[in-house]
Enzyme design. Structure first.
Site, PDB file in Angstrom:
ATOM      1  CD  GLN A 167      31.923   5.373  30.462  1.00 26.10           C
ATOM      2  OE1 GLN A 167      31.721   6.576  30.509  1.00 26.10           O
ATOM      3  NE2 GLN A 167      31.679   4.655  29.389  1.00 26.10           N
ATOM      4  CD  GLU A 209      27.870  -0.183  30.742  1.00 27.68           C
ATOM      5  OE1 GLU A 209      28.932  -0.808  30.959  1.00 27.68           O
ATOM      6  OE2 GLU A 209      27.698   0.549  29.758  1.00 27.68           O
ATOM      7  CG  ASP A 246      35.112   2.184  27.993  1.00 19.57           C
ATOM      8  OD1 ASP A 246      35.831   3.048  27.439  1.00 19.57           O
ATOM      9  OD2 ASP A 246      33.872   2.151  27.852  1.00 19.57           O
ATOM     10  CD  GLU A 289      35.250   0.396  25.041  1.00 18.09           C
ATOM     11  OE1 GLU A 289      34.264   1.116  24.811  1.00 18.09           O
ATOM     12  OE2 GLU A 289      35.167  -0.689  25.657  1.00 18.09           O
ATOM     13  CG  ASP A 316      32.742   2.870  22.094  1.00 20.91           C
ATOM     14  OD1 ASP A 316      31.942   2.873  21.142  1.00 20.91           O
ATOM     15  OD2 ASP A 316      32.375   3.089  23.269  1.00 20.91           O
ATOM     16  CE  LYS A 341      29.363   1.089  22.954  1.00 18.75           C
ATOM     17  NZ  LYS A 341      29.702   2.385  23.606  1.00 18.75           N
ATOM     18  NE  ARG A 370      26.189   2.951  23.376  1.00 17.45           N
ATOM     19  CZ  ARG A 370      26.353   3.997  22.560  1.00 17.45           C
ATOM     20  NH1 ARG A 370      25.998   3.889  21.286  1.00 17.45           N
ATOM     21  NH2 ARG A 370      26.896   5.124  22.976  1.00 17.45           N
ATOM     22  CB  SER A 371      25.115   3.103  29.778  1.00 14.45           C
ATOM     23  OG  SER A 371      24.743   4.230  29.025  1.00 14.45           O
ATOM     24  CE  LYS A 392      32.247  -1.886  27.545  1.00  5.09           C
ATOM     25  NZ  LYS A 392      32.976  -0.719  27.021  1.00  5.09           N
TER      26      LYS A 392
END
Length: 431
Positions: A167, A209, A246, A289, A316, A341, A370-371, A392
């Site tokens: 990702q 992102e 990730d 991740e 995560d 998060k 977050r996205s 991040k």
């Protein structure tokens, strides 16, 4: 003067064009705070619930009017007259009012937006920057550091419409002396990566992102492209810059196996860990991740065994910012780092508890966006306030990502030597 006199909720838009929740908390004396809840694309099954309306005739079911109504109704009623500086009490009132394990009655998005708004209002009342107020709440007043950015410059998986399985491919400017210098390094690599892709006739469209999202033959190809970009920018890979992945492996975990459709390969749990280990032997990857599915605890044990003494292994979807799950990981020597998060757990108080638990156990901490984001930059203040060490928050384009970087620049300017940038030493495993 720090008494709450009004709480307001509203529906706004996030960076993907979906509705999200924004809240305001107003205090006596004209003090107030405003914050918005983010939203994820690849989500852990044990995350606190993001309450959506489900009305397919409106925003394809993604409206948040129910969550907004909960803010303007029961949450407002419960918090009226309360002391905004008592964050733990406010959060507990909302948690108790919800009464569910995963906040599915009021919605974690509703509770979080109010929780963060209250913190901002309290900071305003106290005449403090947000990071200073959060540090006081956390018991770390005056103990600041600037985070090493984990910059997502090439996207795949759920964050892009391409054939790359992993990702996120990220760079971390570990050799920089300041956060400002680190940001420059990342930006220069980002722009050089664009040139590399253009020279090869590949797409330079960006994912959620802000990272590029080209179609590539393999995940190793993505790493090779980034290596070229780092060198073209004039930096040394492994010295000035390290790499981070990730995998978001839960997204391609099917029937007990890891199906990398983009590469046409299927791995067992141990086989996929061995595959990742082989990548770390070819490239200076310092952090991985979600290298396995969130429920594959046996696989995680093996991955930690073979890489945990050398590589930062970040949970995560595995931990979802939840102290109960994190404790299980700590007790069983699973992973050595946690991604934090806010909206996975749904309140500032619970977020701070997860950070403290991780640090006490020797796990590293990565504060994350977050996205689906907004212009809200609270995570920048959180990273500095808790001396998390890493953040991040996407690539070097899209204002929803850059807003966090710009806030960190402002904070570094304010704090100077009181908030050192520690670079490589922040990225280490537990062992």
């Amino acid at each position: 003067m720090s008494k709450i006199i009004n709480v307001i909720g509203r529906e706004i838009m996030d960076s993907r064009g979906n509705p999200t929740v924004e809240a305001e908390v107003h205090l006596e004396g004209g003090f107030n705070g405003m914050a918005a809840a983010p939203s994820g694309a690849s989500t852990g099954s044990r995350e606190a619930l993001e309450l959506r309306d489900g009305d397919k005739t409106r925003y394809m079911g993604k409206g948040v009017l129910k969550a907004v109504a909960n803010i303007n109704g029961p949450i407002r009623d419960a918090l009226m007259g309360k002391d905004a500086t008592n964050q733990a009490e406010l959060d507990q009132i909302m948690i108790d009012l919800d009464g569910t394990e995963n906040k599915d009655k009021l919605g974690a998005n509703a509770i979080l937006a109010v929780s963060l708004s209250a913190a901002k209002a309290a900071a305003s009342f106290k005449g403090l920057p947000l990071y200073a107020h959060i540090a006081e709440l956390n018991g770390t007043a005056g103990q600041y550091s600037m985070p090493v950015p984990m910059m997502n410059i090439l996207n795949g998986g759920e964050h892009a419409d391409n054939n790359v399985d992993i990702q996120e491919f990220m760079v971390q400017p570990v050799g920089a002396k300041t956060f400002r210098e680190a940001l420059q390094v990342g930006a220069e690599i980002f722009h050089n990566l664009k040139k590399v892709l253009q020279e090869k006739g590949l797409s330079t469209s960006v994912g959620d992102e802000g990272g590029f999202a080209p179609n590539l033959a393999s995940n190793a190809d993505a790493l090779a492209m980034i290596k070229v970009a780092v060198e073209k920018a004039g930096y040394k890979l492994g010295e000035d810059v390290t790499l981070a992945l990730d995998c978001a492996a839960s997204e391609f975990y099917k029937d007990g196996q890891y199906d990398l459709t983009g590469e046409g390969k299927v791995f067992s749990a141990n086989g996929f860990s061995d595959f990742l280990k082989s990548l770390t032997e070819q490239y200076p990857i310092a952090s991985i991740e979600d290298g396995l599915d969130e429920s594959d605890w046996d696989g995680w044990a093996y991955q930690t065994q073979i890489m945990g003494d050398k590589i930062q292994l970040v949970g995560d979807d595995l931990f979802v910012t939840n102290t109960k799950i994190l404790k299980r990981g700590i007790d069983n020597n699973i992973a050595n780092s946690i991604l934090i998060k806010f909206n996975q757990i749904g309140s500032l108080t619970e977020t701070l508890a997860a950070i403290r638990m991780a640090k006490d156990a020797g796990y590293t901490v990565v504060i994350s966006h977050r996205s689906g984001e907004t212009e809200d930059s609270t995570i920048a203040d959180l990273a500095v306030a808790t001396s998390a060490g890493q953040i991040k928050t996407g690539s070097l384009c899209r204002s929803d990502r850059v807003a966090k970087y710009n806030q960190l620049l402002r904070i570094e300017e304010q704090l100077g030597e009181k908030a050192p940038y520690r670079g490589r030493s922040e990225i280490k495993g537990k062992a």
